[in-house]
Write a protein that holds these residues in place. Structure first.
Motif, mmCIF file in Angstrom:
data_model
loop_
_atom_site.group_PDB
_atom_site.id
_atom_site.type_symbol
_atom_site.label_atom_id
_atom_site.label_comp_id
_atom_site.label_asym_id
_atom_site.label_seq_id
_atom_site.Cartn_x
_atom_site.Cartn_y
_atom_site.Cartn_z
ATOM 1 N N GLU A 65 0.942 -0.861 0.131
ATOM 2 C CA GLU A 65 0.001 -0.068 0.224
ATOM 3 C C GLU A 65 0.603 1.467 -0.331
ATOM 4 O O GLU A 65 0.507 2.224 -0.671
ATOM 5 C CB GLU A 65 -1.548 0.545 1.333
ATOM 6 N N PRO A 66 2.236 1.079 0.636
ATOM 7 C CA PRO A 66 2.683 2.654 0.608
ATOM 8 C C PRO A 66 3.192 3.111 -0.656
ATOM 9 O O PRO A 66 3.073 3.944 -1.114
ATOM 10 C CB PRO A 66 4.012 1.883 1.660
ATOM 11 N N ALA A 67 3.623 1.316 -2.090
ATOM 12 C CA ALA A 67 4.596 1.668 -2.711
ATOM 13 C C ALA A 67 2.808 2.220 -3.722
ATOM 14 O O ALA A 67 3.086 3.391 -4.534
ATOM 15 C CB ALA A 67 4.813 1.308 -2.952
ATOM 16 N N HIS A 68 2.036 1.682 -3.297
ATOM 17 C CA HIS A 68 0.999 2.347 -4.657
ATOM 18 C C HIS A 68 0.444 3.150 -4.188
ATOM 19 O O HIS A 68 0.204 3.916 -5.357
ATOM 20 C CB HIS A 68 -0.301 1.438 -4.080
ATOM 21 N N SER A 69 0.696 3.593 -3.354
ATOM 22 C CA SER A 69 -0.701 5.236 -3.144
ATOM 23 C C SER A 69 0.651 6.287 -3.393
ATOM 24 O O SER A 69 0.292 7.271 -3.629
ATOM 25 C CB SER A 69 -0.665 5.265 -1.610
ATOM 26 N N ALA A 70 1.675 5.729 -3.111
ATOM 27 C CA ALA A 70 2.897 6.476 -3.728
ATOM 28 C C ALA A 70 2.568 7.178 -5.098
ATOM 29 O O ALA A 70 2.387 8.434 -5.148
ATOM 30 C CB ALA A 70 4.283 7.060 -2.965
ATOM 31 N N TYR A 71 2.846 5.757 -5.931
ATOM 32 C CA TYR A 71 3.339 5.777 -7.664
ATOM 33 C C TYR A 71 2.050 6.613 -7.687
ATOM 34 O O TYR A 71 2.362 7.562 -8.289
ATOM 35 C CB TYR A 71 3.342 4.427 -8.058
ATOM 36 N N LEU A 72 0.569 6.681 -7.414
ATOM 37 C CA LEU A 72 -0.333 7.270 -8.106
ATOM 38 C C LEU A 72 -0.425 8.108 -7.585
ATOM 39 O O LEU A 72 -0.866 8.749 -8.474
ATOM 40 C CB LEU A 72 -1.895 6.135 -7.873
ATOM 41 N N ARG A 73 -0.089 8.757 -5.983
ATOM 42 C CA ARG A 73 0.069 10.347 -6.106
ATOM 43 C C ARG A 73 1.325 11.219 -7.383
ATOM 44 O O ARG A 73 1.129 11.894 -7.240
ATOM 45 C CB ARG A 73 0.162 10.690 -4.446
ATOM 46 N N TRP A 74 1.853 10.299 -7.378
ATOM 47 C CA TRP A 74 3.008 10.826 -9.201
ATOM 48 C C TRP A 74 2.992 10.814 -9.849
ATOM 49 O O TRP A 74 3.569 11.466 -10.716
ATOM 50 C CB TRP A 74 4.681 10.152 -8.160
ATOM 51 N N GLY A 75 1.684 10.507 -10.116
ATOM 52 C CA GLY A 75 1.331 10.110 -11.280
ATOM 53 C C GLY A 75 0.823 8.767 -12.462
ATOM 54 O O GLY A 75 0.779 8.489 -13.239
ATOM 55 N N TRP A 76 1.812 8.293 -11.508
ATOM 56 C CA TRP A 76 1.537 6.358 -12.410
ATOM 57 C C TRP A 76 0.261 6.272 -12.539
ATOM 58 O O TRP A 76 -1.307 6.440 -11.671
ATOM 59 C CB TRP A 76 2.650 5.732 -11.260
ATOM 60 N N ARG A 77 -0.147 4.871 -13.774
ATOM 61 C CA ARG A 77 -1.523 4.386 -14.304
ATOM 62 C C ARG A 77 -1.036 3.068 -13.514
ATOM 63 O O ARG A 77 -0.286 2.433 -14.198
ATOM 64 C CB ARG A 77 -1.575 5.344 -14.348
ATOM 65 N N ILE A 78 -1.988 2.078 -12.964
ATOM 66 C CA ILE A 78 -1.741 0.856 -13.336
ATOM 67 C C ILE A 78 -2.131 -0.091 -14.468
ATOM 68 O O ILE A 78 -3.544 0.585 -14.706
ATOM 69 C CB ILE A 78 -2.639 0.110 -11.888
#
Length: 99
Positions: A65-78
């Protein structure tokens, strides 16, 4: 290596690689006590700032969860899931379009 599963599964235009199209972002970790201070985001931005590739990709475990939320905040998409090796877990695949 298993192919991408999900929204772009079988989409050759999306998954096509020529050796210069995609940068593989790998292994950015922060000690829990230092999370939330901007160090990982600063490293992330510095690493990706002057890349010549069109996009970057990374894999994370779905339960991170920490990585997921950080990457999503930084503009990444799954964009789907991948299992790089037969004995590895299934990872969420992220993509970030680079400027």
């Amino acid at each position: 290596m298993e192919a991408l599963r999900g929204e772009y599964e079988g989409d050759q235009a999306f998954t096509r690689e020529d050796g210069t199209r995609t940068f593989a972002f790998n292994e950015l970790m922060t000690v829990p006590a230092w999370r939330g201070r901007g160090f990982a985001h600063a490293l992330h931005d510095a690493l990706l700032a002057d890349r010549s590739e069109q996009r970057a990709t990374l894999l994370t475990r779905p339960d991170n969860e920490p990585a997921h939320s950080a990457y999503l905040r930084w503009g990444w998409r799954i964009v789907g899931t991948m299992q790089p090796f037969p004995d590895s877990p299934i990872f969420d695949a992220f993509v970030l379009d680079l400027p």
